[in-house]
Enzyme design. Structure first.
Site, mmCIF file in Angstrom:
data_model
loop_
_atom_site.group_PDB
_atom_site.id
_atom_site.type_symbol
_atom_site.label_atom_id
_atom_site.label_comp_id
_atom_site.label_asym_id
_atom_site.label_seq_id
_atom_site.Cartn_x
_atom_site.Cartn_y
_atom_site.Cartn_z
ATOM 1 N N ARG A 81 12.933 32.534 33.287
ATOM 2 C CA ARG A 81 12.666 33.925 32.882
ATOM 3 C C ARG A 81 13.270 34.877 33.914
ATOM 4 N NH1 ARG A 81 6.464 34.864 32.246
ATOM 5 N NH2 ARG A 81 6.689 33.595 30.371
ATOM 6 N N ARG A 150 4.364 40.779 38.040
ATOM 7 C CA ARG A 150 5.439 40.324 37.128
ATOM 8 C C ARG A 150 6.415 41.451 36.779
ATOM 9 N NH1 ARG A 150 3.772 35.805 34.100
ATOM 10 N NH2 ARG A 150 2.458 34.502 35.398
ATOM 11 N N LYS A 215 -1.811 36.006 37.860
ATOM 12 C CA LYS A 215 -0.706 36.914 37.559
ATOM 13 C C LYS A 215 -1.179 38.367 37.534
ATOM 14 C CE LYS A 215 -0.115 34.789 33.488
ATOM 15 N NZ LYS A 215 0.198 34.453 32.105
ATOM 16 N N LYS A 217 0.130 42.384 36.081
ATOM 17 C CA LYS A 217 1.135 43.032 35.232
ATOM 18 C C LYS A 217 1.026 44.555 35.262
ATOM 19 C CE LYS A 217 1.529 39.059 32.213
ATOM 20 N NZ LYS A 217 1.426 38.511 30.852
ATOM 21 N N CYS A 435 4.716 35.042 19.450
ATOM 22 C CA CYS A 435 5.057 34.415 20.728
ATOM 23 C C CYS A 435 5.906 33.172 20.470
ATOM 24 C CB CYS A 435 3.791 34.041 21.477
ATOM 25 S SG CYS A 435 2.965 32.617 20.731
ATOM 26 N N CYS A 441 6.395 25.732 24.209
ATOM 27 C CA CYS A 441 5.215 26.114 24.977
ATOM 28 C C CYS A 441 4.188 24.985 25.027
ATOM 29 C CB CYS A 441 4.577 27.370 24.383
ATOM 30 S SG CYS A 441 3.113 27.820 25.325
ATOM 31 N N CYS A 480 -1.788 30.391 20.540
ATOM 32 C CA CYS A 480 -3.032 30.058 21.240
ATOM 33 C C CYS A 480 -3.654 31.364 21.714
ATOM 34 C CB CYS A 480 -2.754 29.086 22.401
ATOM 35 S SG CYS A 480 -2.239 29.901 23.929
ATOM 36 N N CYS A 484 0.231 36.033 24.220
ATOM 37 C CA CYS A 484 1.548 36.451 24.707
ATOM 38 C C CYS A 484 2.229 37.474 23.795
ATOM 39 C CB CYS A 484 2.445 35.241 24.911
ATOM 40 S SG CYS A 484 1.783 34.104 26.144
HETATM 41 FE FE1 SRM Z 1 2.605 34.472 28.208
HETATM 42 C C1 SRM Z 1 1.515 31.590 29.546
HETATM 43 C C2 SRM Z 1 5.326 32.931 27.025
HETATM 44 C C3 SRM Z 1 3.962 37.474 27.543
HETATM 45 C C4 SRM Z 1 -0.490 35.907 28.471
HETATM 46 N N1 SRM Z 1 3.328 32.584 28.339
HETATM 47 C C5 SRM Z 1 2.733 31.538 28.979
HETATM 48 C C6 SRM Z 1 3.657 30.322 29.035
HETATM 49 C C7 SRM Z 1 4.425 30.393 30.290
HETATM 50 C C8 SRM Z 1 2.991 28.967 28.821
HETATM 51 C C9 SRM Z 1 2.506 28.192 30.034
HETATM 52 O O1 SRM Z 1 1.805 28.727 30.897
HETATM 53 O O2 SRM Z 1 2.800 26.998 30.044
HETATM 54 C C10 SRM Z 1 4.536 30.639 27.810
HETATM 55 C C11 SRM Z 1 5.926 30.030 27.833
HETATM 56 C C12 SRM Z 1 6.353 29.697 26.428
HETATM 57 C C13 SRM Z 1 7.767 29.343 26.290
HETATM 58 O O3 SRM Z 1 8.050 28.224 25.839
HETATM 59 O O4 SRM Z 1 8.628 30.156 26.576
HETATM 60 C C14 SRM Z 1 4.411 32.136 27.723
HETATM 61 N N2 SRM Z 1 4.369 35.070 27.547
HETATM 62 C C15 SRM Z 1 5.323 34.286 27.012
HETATM 63 C C16 SRM Z 1 6.416 35.103 26.349
HETATM 64 C C17 SRM Z 1 7.798 34.496 26.476
HETATM 65 C C18 SRM Z 1 6.025 35.318 24.880
HETATM 66 C C19 SRM Z 1 7.103 35.855 23.982
HETATM 67 O O5 SRM Z 1 7.259 35.261 22.909
HETATM 68 O O6 SRM Z 1 7.743 36.857 24.304
HETATM 69 C C20 SRM Z 1 6.214 36.431 27.093
HETATM 70 C C21 SRM Z 1 7.015 36.513 28.359
HETATM 71 C C22 SRM Z 1 6.728 37.755 29.076
HETATM 72 C C23 SRM Z 1 7.599 38.036 30.252
HETATM 73 O O7 SRM Z 1 8.772 38.280 30.037
HETATM 74 O O8 SRM Z 1 7.086 38.075 31.373
HETATM 75 C C24 SRM Z 1 4.742 36.353 27.433
HETATM 76 N N3 SRM Z 1 1.886 36.355 28.131
HETATM 77 C C25 SRM Z 1 2.593 37.452 27.721
HETATM 78 C C26 SRM Z 1 1.706 38.548 27.461
HETATM 79 C C27 SRM Z 1 2.094 39.913 26.929
HETATM 80 C C28 SRM Z 1 2.357 40.881 28.032
HETATM 81 O O9 SRM Z 1 2.370 40.532 29.206
HETATM 82 O O10 SRM Z 1 2.553 42.055 27.703
HETATM 83 C C29 SRM Z 1 0.421 38.084 27.710
HETATM 84 C C30 SRM Z 1 -0.886 38.878 27.476
HETATM 85 C C31 SRM Z 1 -1.148 39.899 28.491
HETATM 86 C C32 SRM Z 1 -1.900 39.318 29.633
HETATM 87 O O11 SRM Z 1 -1.293 38.748 30.521
HETATM 88 O O12 SRM Z 1 -3.128 39.417 29.615
HETATM 89 C C33 SRM Z 1 0.548 36.707 28.141
HETATM 90 N N4 SRM Z 1 0.811 33.852 28.947
HETATM 91 C C34 SRM Z 1 -0.349 34.569 28.905
HETATM 92 C C35 SRM Z 1 -1.431 33.750 29.393
HETATM 93 C C36 SRM Z 1 -2.916 34.171 29.503
HETATM 94 C C37 SRM Z 1 -3.145 34.813 30.803
HETATM 95 C C38 SRM Z 1 -4.542 35.253 31.057
HETATM 96 O O13 SRM Z 1 -4.873 35.350 32.225
HETATM 97 O O14 SRM Z 1 -5.295 35.574 30.170
HETATM 98 C C39 SRM Z 1 -0.859 32.491 29.707
HETATM 99 C C40 SRM Z 1 -1.588 31.247 30.258
HETATM 100 C C41 SRM Z 1 -1.777 31.288 31.703
HETATM 101 O O15 SRM Z 1 -1.363 32.178 32.418
HETATM 102 O O16 SRM Z 1 -2.443 30.363 32.172
HETATM 103 C C42 SRM Z 1 0.536 32.590 29.396
HETATM 104 FE FE1 SF4 Z 2 2.279 29.695 24.399
HETATM 105 FE FE2 SF4 Z 2 -0.093 30.598 23.789
HETATM 106 FE FE3 SF4 Z 2 1.624 32.185 24.998
HETATM 107 FE FE4 SF4 Z 2 2.031 31.549 22.512
HETATM 108 S S1 SF4 Z 2 0.276 32.703 23.268
HETATM 109 S S2 SF4 Z 2 3.581 31.464 24.123
HETATM 110 S S3 SF4 Z 2 1.267 29.498 22.396
HETATM 111 S S4 SF4 Z 2 0.745 30.386 25.871
#
Ligand code: SRM
Ligand code: SF4
Length: 571
Positions: A81, A150, A215, A217, A435, A441, A480, A484
């Site tokens: 990323r 981030r 993390k 943000k 997502c 993922c 899930c 995201c």
């Molecule tokens: Fe996310 C984890 C993809 C935005 C909340 N996210 C992941 C992981 C890295 C899975 C992992 O931990 O093994 C995913 C990788 C999937 C893949 O195959 O690429 C993943 N997140 C994404 C992306 C690529 C989704 C998309 O389709 O665009 C986004 C990349 C953002 C970036 O460029 O930095 C993405 N993730 C978000 C957002 C939206 C935002 O930030 O505006 C959220 C919700 C906001 C938040 O953080 O509360 C988000 N991702 C999570 C979480 C839950 C975190 C939490 O503390 O609640 C995880 C799981 C974790 O961190 O353990 C996670």
């Molecule tokens: Fe993966 Fe869940 Fe984030 Fe979708 S919402 S990219 S399934 S961690």
């Protein structure tokens, strides 16, 4: 009354805290394990550290069972990323990312919900070369994942150019100033010589050796667009504009989307506005908010470690007071502001600098030639385009800063390659986000990006029957509950439970200011269509003028309003 001192939760540190502590500032044994030819993977401890360098080890889940049967190790590959503050890339940078996607990745680019690029499918042996090529185009992947600040988001559409430019510069400064200071990234990926640390060198003056509990943000938004969903950020800045001048920002703290199914101690939450600051105070405020989370965040239970839980546990007013104490000044009263929408506005707009900006529709943020020559088309545009390319928080792309002279040529290329603002689709599809989910993922419980377009094909039939094809309704799906695609801020939201099954949510505000509410649990496609087959006709008949779907379902008593993240799942 004597005020209780703020404290961090008790409990033994989580395993990740231990890994960070022993890592020598995010080095671990990454340098060595990346050279190990025996496995395409890396040990789990190093993978935890790898996140801070912008990457995760994944495996292709479509191949998992078959490889298991053949007693082969999983089809390991890395996701990478980029750190791209405000989502702005040059044409040259786009061309490099496009080339890398083909050379080392799976041939596609993912535009993420935080305005940056992801490459998928990179093999361990190609990681260093990929990062070096990214570096050669003045980009990096530092802190794109991990327990640090981030990618800083910023409203993408520059139609009020002057203010947007100032705000973007600030988002970039935040991103740069909040970077970890360790040289680990430069040593591991860019072959920088390690300089021996002296005992009195403070390597991470802001983060400290353990970095953050989780993390963090930040997003900066320019009303009336709330395209970055400012209330979903740990820390949000809302630009306040008077007479076309930027006067400062309202400060909002404590947002986040993730939760765990069945665990009521986890929930999505919206950030709350705590005051107003001048542009000069923004970076210092961000630094001090981060140190509060560093000192009081939960380092014992990772799923309760986000800043939103710290704020809820300590109390908003107490956190504000602590922030002002650390800053040495008080925040002013918050100013009025107004948001219209959290989606993107498509097509051409003319900025006040006379340049044109075109927002195109990219379904699910996936750049590929699979359905039509989108990837080739953007490549051809990037070859002639001297402006910039802006990745939006809704996974779309803006061809930015086009001169009137170049506009015709770009329009011709768009026509040739079938690139458009998605006018041929329903407004619901153009307001959709999904997502990544399967197959890359590791946390996905259900499909999202690969499935939502097919589900929408069927919802579009209902929309058409009810004259709603032009009605903007935001719809978001995640594989899930991590959220995201910011599912809890879609007027219709789906969270994956298991393959083919989703929890269905309704009632978020169209401008991103209210969370949705659980409506149905564990439903598959037919049930979803049955529900929407009765709700959408009702909306078509009974809605008030300009009433959005999210507001309608609350007024009609279909779901109760979610007044706080803690009642997101209470029906
Ligand atoms: Fe996310 C984890 C993809 C935005 C909340 N996210 C992941 C992981 C890295 C899975 C992992 O931990 O093994 C995913 C990788 C999937 C893949 O195959 O690429 C993943 N997140 C994404 C992306 C690529 C989704 C998309 O389709 O665009 C986004 C990349 C953002 C970036 O460029 O930095 C993405 N993730 C978000 C957002 C939206 C935002 O930030 O505006 C959220 C919700 C906001 C938040 O953080 O509360 C988000 N991702 C999570 C979480 C839950 C975190 C939490 O503390 O609640 C995880 C799981 C974790 O961190 O353990 C996670
Ligand atoms: Fe993966 Fe869940 Fe984030 Fe979708 S919402 S990219 S399934 S961690």
């Amino acid at each position: 009354m004597v005020k209780k001192a703020l404290t961090a939760p008790d409990g033994p540190p989580s395993d990740v805290e231990d890994i960070k502590e022993k890592s020598d500032y995010l080095r671990g044994t990454l340098k060595e394990v990346m050279l190990d030819p025996i496995s395409a993977g890396i040990p789990d401890d190093d993978n935890r550290l790898m996140k801070h360098h912008g990457s995760y080890l994944q495996d292709d889940r479509d191949l998992r069972n078959e490889r298991q049967k053949q007693k082969l190790e999983p089809a390991y590959q890395f996701m990478l990323r980029v750190r791209l503050p405000g989502g702005i890339a040059t044409s040259k940078q786009w061309l490099v990312m496009d080339e890398l996607a083909h050379k080392y990745g799976n041939g596609t680019l993912k535009l993420t919900t935080r305005e940056t690029f992801q490459l998928h499918g990179i093999l361990k042996w190609n990681m260093k070369k990929t990062i070096q090529d990214i570096h050669s185009t003045m980009l990096d992947t530092i802190a794109a994942c991990g327990d640090v600040n981030r990618n800083v988001m910023c409203t993408s559409n520059p139609y009020q150019s002057d203010v947007h430019h100032e705000v973007y510069e600030l988002a970039k400064k935040l991103s740069d100033d909040l970077l970890p200071q360790t040289r680990a990234y430069h040593e591991i990926w860019l072959d920088e010589e390690k300089v021996a640390a002296t005992p009195d060198t403070e390597v991470e003056p802001m983060y400290g050796p353990l970095y953050l509990p989780r993390k963090f943000k930040i997003g900066v938004v320019v009303p009336p667009a709330n395209d970055i969903d400012v209330f979903s950020q740990d820390l949000g800045f809302i630009a306040i504009i008077k007479n076309n001048q930027l006067v400062g920002f309202n400060v909002a703290i404590g947002g986040g989307m993730g939760m765990t199914h069945g665990d009521t101690l986890t929930y999505p939450q919206l950030a709350k506005v705590i005051g107003f600051c001048t542009p000069e105070q923004v970076v210092e405020i961000a630094k001090q908010v981060i140190t509060i989370q560093r000192d009081y965040g939960n380092r014992s239970v990772r799923k309760n470690a986000r800043f939103k839980y710290t704020v809820d546990r300590l109390g908003l007013e107490n956190v504000k007071e602590e922030l002002e104490r650390r800053l040495g000044f008080t925040l002013l009263d918050a100013r009025d502001y107004h948001f219209d929408h959290n989606g993107d506005r498509y097509g051409w707009v003319k900025g006040i600098n006379g340049r044109w900006h075109y927002t195109m529709f990219v379904e699910g943020g996936r750049i590929t030639d699979d359905d039509y020559p989108l990837m080739t088309g953007i490549r051809e545009i990037a070859k002639v385009h001297a402006g910039d390319l802006r990745l939006t928080a809704n996974q779309n792309l803006i061809i930015g800063n086009v001169t009137t002279h170049k506009k015709k040529q770009i329009e011709q290329l768009m026509q040739e390659f079938g690139i458009s603002d998605g006018q041929q689709f329903s407004a619901l599809r153009r307001s959709s986000m999904a997502c990544v989910a399967l197959p890359t993922c590791g946390l996905a419980m259900a499909e999202a990006e690969r499935y939502l377009p097919r589900l929408i094909d069927r919802i579009e039939e209902i929309l058409e029957e009810n004259g709603l094809s032009d009605k903007e309704i935001t719809i978001r799906m995640t594989g899930c509950p991590n959220g995201c695609a910011r599912h809890a801020l879609g007027e219709i939201g789906f969270i994956g439970k298991s393959r083919g099954k989703y929890n269905m949510y309704l009632g978020a505000a169209f401008d991103g200011s209210r969370l949705s509410k659980l409506y149905r649990e564990n439903v598959g496609e037919e049930d979803i269509l049955k529900e929407l087959g009765s709700l959408l006709p009702l909306y078509a008949k009974e809605r008030e003028e300009n009433e959005h779907f999210g507001d309608f379902v609350i007024r009609a008593g279909i779901v109760k309003e979610t007044t706080d993240g803690t009642n997101f799942n209470a029906q």
